[in-house]
Design a protein around this motif. Structure first.
Motif, PDB file in Angstrom:
ATOM      1  N   MET A 108     -65.300  11.463 -43.756  1.00  0.00           N
ATOM      2  CA  MET A 108     -66.545  10.926 -43.215  1.00  0.00           C
ATOM      3  C   MET A 108     -66.486   9.405 -43.105  1.00  0.00           C
ATOM      4  O   MET A 108     -67.019   8.816 -42.167  1.00  0.00           O
ATOM      5  N   GLU A 109     -65.823   8.771 -44.075  1.00  0.00           N
ATOM      6  CA  GLU A 109     -65.673   7.315 -44.012  1.00  0.00           C
ATOM      7  C   GLU A 109     -64.765   6.911 -42.856  1.00  0.00           C
ATOM      8  O   GLU A 109     -64.969   5.884 -42.211  1.00  0.00           O
ATOM      9  N   LYS A 110     -63.769   7.773 -42.568  1.00  0.00           N
ATOM     10  CA  LYS A 110     -62.803   7.451 -41.514  1.00  0.00           C
ATOM     11  C   LYS A 110     -63.294   7.855 -40.131  1.00  0.00           C
ATOM     12  O   LYS A 110     -63.199   7.073 -39.177  1.00  0.00           O
ATOM     13  N   TYR A 111     -63.834   9.096 -40.012  1.00  0.00           N
ATOM     14  CA  TYR A 111     -64.191   9.620 -38.698  1.00  0.00           C
ATOM     15  C   TYR A 111     -65.690   9.579 -38.409  1.00  0.00           C
ATOM     16  O   TYR A 111     -66.083   9.573 -37.242  1.00  0.00           O
ATOM     17  N   TYR A 116     -69.665   5.840 -38.001  1.00  0.00           N
ATOM     18  CA  TYR A 116     -70.728   5.369 -37.117  1.00  0.00           C
ATOM     19  C   TYR A 116     -71.750   6.461 -36.800  1.00  0.00           C
ATOM     20  O   TYR A 116     -72.547   6.307 -35.878  1.00  0.00           O
ATOM     21  N   PHE A 117     -71.722   7.565 -37.554  1.00  0.00           N
ATOM     22  CA  PHE A 117     -72.697   8.631 -37.381  1.00  0.00           C
ATOM     23  C   PHE A 117     -73.840   8.436 -38.374  1.00  0.00           C
ATOM     24  O   PHE A 117     -73.671   7.841 -39.437  1.00  0.00           O
ATOM     25  N   GLU A 144     -77.426  12.218 -41.599  1.00  0.00           N
ATOM     26  CA  GLU A 144     -77.706  13.639 -41.428  1.00  0.00           C
ATOM     27  C   GLU A 144     -76.772  14.299 -40.410  1.00  0.00           C
ATOM     28  O   GLU A 144     -76.721  15.531 -40.312  1.00  0.00           O
ATOM     29  N   ASN A 145     -76.043  13.496 -39.637  1.00  0.00           N
ATOM     30  CA  ASN A 145     -75.127  14.045 -38.631  1.00  0.00           C
ATOM     31  C   ASN A 145     -73.669  14.000 -39.073  1.00  0.00           C
ATOM     32  O   ASN A 145     -72.780  14.319 -38.283  1.00  0.00           O
ATOM     33  N   ARG A 146     -73.444  13.619 -40.335  1.00  0.00           N
ATOM     34  CA  ARG A 146     -72.069  13.535 -40.819  1.00  0.00           C
ATOM     35  C   ARG A 146     -71.587  14.916 -41.249  1.00  0.00           C
ATOM     36  O   ARG A 146     -71.770  15.331 -42.394  1.00  0.00           O
ATOM     37  N   SER A 147     -71.008  15.622 -40.286  1.00  0.00           N
ATOM     38  CA  SER A 147     -70.419  16.932 -40.554  1.00  0.00           C
ATOM     39  C   SER A 147     -69.245  17.113 -39.607  1.00  0.00           C
ATOM     40  O   SER A 147     -69.156  16.469 -38.558  1.00  0.00           O
ATOM     41  N   TYR A 148     -68.330  18.018 -40.031  1.00  0.00           N
ATOM     42  CA  TYR A 148     -67.148  18.239 -39.203  1.00  0.00           C
ATOM     43  C   TYR A 148     -67.528  18.746 -37.815  1.00  0.00           C
ATOM     44  O   TYR A 148     -66.924  18.359 -36.814  1.00  0.00           O
ATOM     45  N   ARG A 149     -68.548  19.602 -37.745  1.00  0.00           N
ATOM     46  CA  ARG A 149     -68.939  20.176 -36.456  1.00  0.00           C
ATOM     47  C   ARG A 149     -69.460  19.094 -35.510  1.00  0.00           C
ATOM     48  O   ARG A 149     -69.074  19.031 -34.338  1.00  0.00           O
ATOM     49  N   ASN A 150     -70.349  18.232 -36.032  1.00  0.00           N
ATOM     50  CA  ASN A 150     -70.889  17.169 -35.185  1.00  0.00           C
ATOM     51  C   ASN A 150     -69.789  16.213 -34.720  1.00  0.00           C
ATOM     52  O   ASN A 150     -69.759  15.781 -33.564  1.00  0.00           O
ATOM     53  N   ILE A 151     -68.890  15.888 -35.665  1.00  0.00           N
ATOM     54  CA  ILE A 151     -67.786  14.987 -35.297  1.00  0.00           C
ATOM     55  C   ILE A 151     -66.888  15.641 -34.260  1.00  0.00           C
ATOM     56  O   ILE A 151     -66.481  15.013 -33.268  1.00  0.00           O
ATOM     57  N   LEU A 152     -66.584  16.955 -34.463  1.00  0.00           N
ATOM     58  CA  LEU A 152     -65.745  17.666 -33.492  1.00  0.00           C
ATOM     59  C   LEU A 152     -66.433  17.759 -32.140  1.00  0.00           C
ATOM     60  O   LEU A 152     -65.791  17.610 -31.090  1.00  0.00           O
TER      61      LEU A 152
END
Length: 256
Positions: free
Chosen positions: A88-91, A94-95, A98-106
């Protein structure tokens, strides 16, 4: 005696019957308790089995979740939590929290890749169009270069032809100028000769004129004083040729 024994026997039988009923009741009660306990045990075993199966299914699901997000089945929760925080710190830096999740990032990465893909397709189409236009311009340029070379060769040939014509005209003009110069030199020589002849003639005539003037002076000196009563002369002496002994007299308008 016999009746007393029968009574005792009856009492014993009754007691035994009561005991049998009591034992049967106790046995029935114990059997019910046993059945209930066995049912409870079976239910507990069933629930334990269900719980174990659910736990195994949940563990299998958890293992699948681990594998799905790129971890090993043997990774612990602490390992996952530490790795998740690093990801989360790397990818997801800038989210929103509440949007810091693998699905949202993907999904965000997929959308960016989709846009990049569209841009790449558009860029490839533009490159293809620009390449076609460039090839067309190259062909047009080659045609223009070929036309320019052809025009240049034609201009050079025309220039050489004009140069040859000019050289021929120049040579003809030089020859004509040479002829004119020769003619001028000849005319100049002729003029010089005529000028010299004229000068000689003029000199001779001037000498003759001077001689005649002297003769006129002598004649005037030798003339008698005019008689005022004499008749006027009929004319004027214009020329005297001593060699031939002739005199030319101008009689005026009456000299017919």
């Amino acid at each position: 005696m016999a009746s007393k024994e029968n009574q005792n026997l009856q009492i014993v039988v009754i007691v035994l019957a009561i005991l049998v009923f009591i034992l049967a009741g106790v046995a029935f009660w114990l059997n019910g308790k046993k059945t209930t306990a066995m049912a409870r045990a079976d239910d507990a075993n069933t629930k334990a089995s269900e719980a174990g199966r659910s736990e195994r299914e949940m563990q299998a699901q958890a293992n699948n979740y681990k594998v799905w997000i790129g971890y090993q089945e043997a990774d612990t929760y602490d390992t996952l939590q530490e790795s998740f925080a690093g990801d989360m710190e790397k990818y997801g830096k800038y989210f929103e929290e509440e949007n810091r999740s693998y699905r949202n990032i993907l999904e965000n990465i997929f959308e960016e890749n989709r846009l990049l893909g569209q841009n790449e397709v558009t860029a490839k189409a533009q490159v293809k169009d620009l390449t076609a236009r460039l090839l067309s311009l190259e062909k047009e340029k080659e045609a223009q270069i070929a036309k320019h070379i052809e025009d240049k060769d034609a201009a050079i040939a025309q220039k050489e032809s004009l140069r040859n014509d000019f050289q021929q005209q120049r040579e003809a003009m030089i020859e004509e100028n040479r002829k004119i110069a020769d003619q001028l030199e000849e005319q100049r020589t002729r003029i010089d000769e005529l000028t010299a002849a004229c000068a000689d003639t003029e000199k001779t005539l001037n000498q003759e004129i001077e001689k005649l003037k002297r003769m006129l002076v002598v004649l005037k000196d030798n003339q008698a004083v005019p008689d005022p009563y004499a008749q006027p002369a009929d004319g004027e002496i214009r020329l005297v040729d001593q060699r031939q002994g002739k005199v030319w007299i101008n009689l005026g308008t009456l000299d017919q």
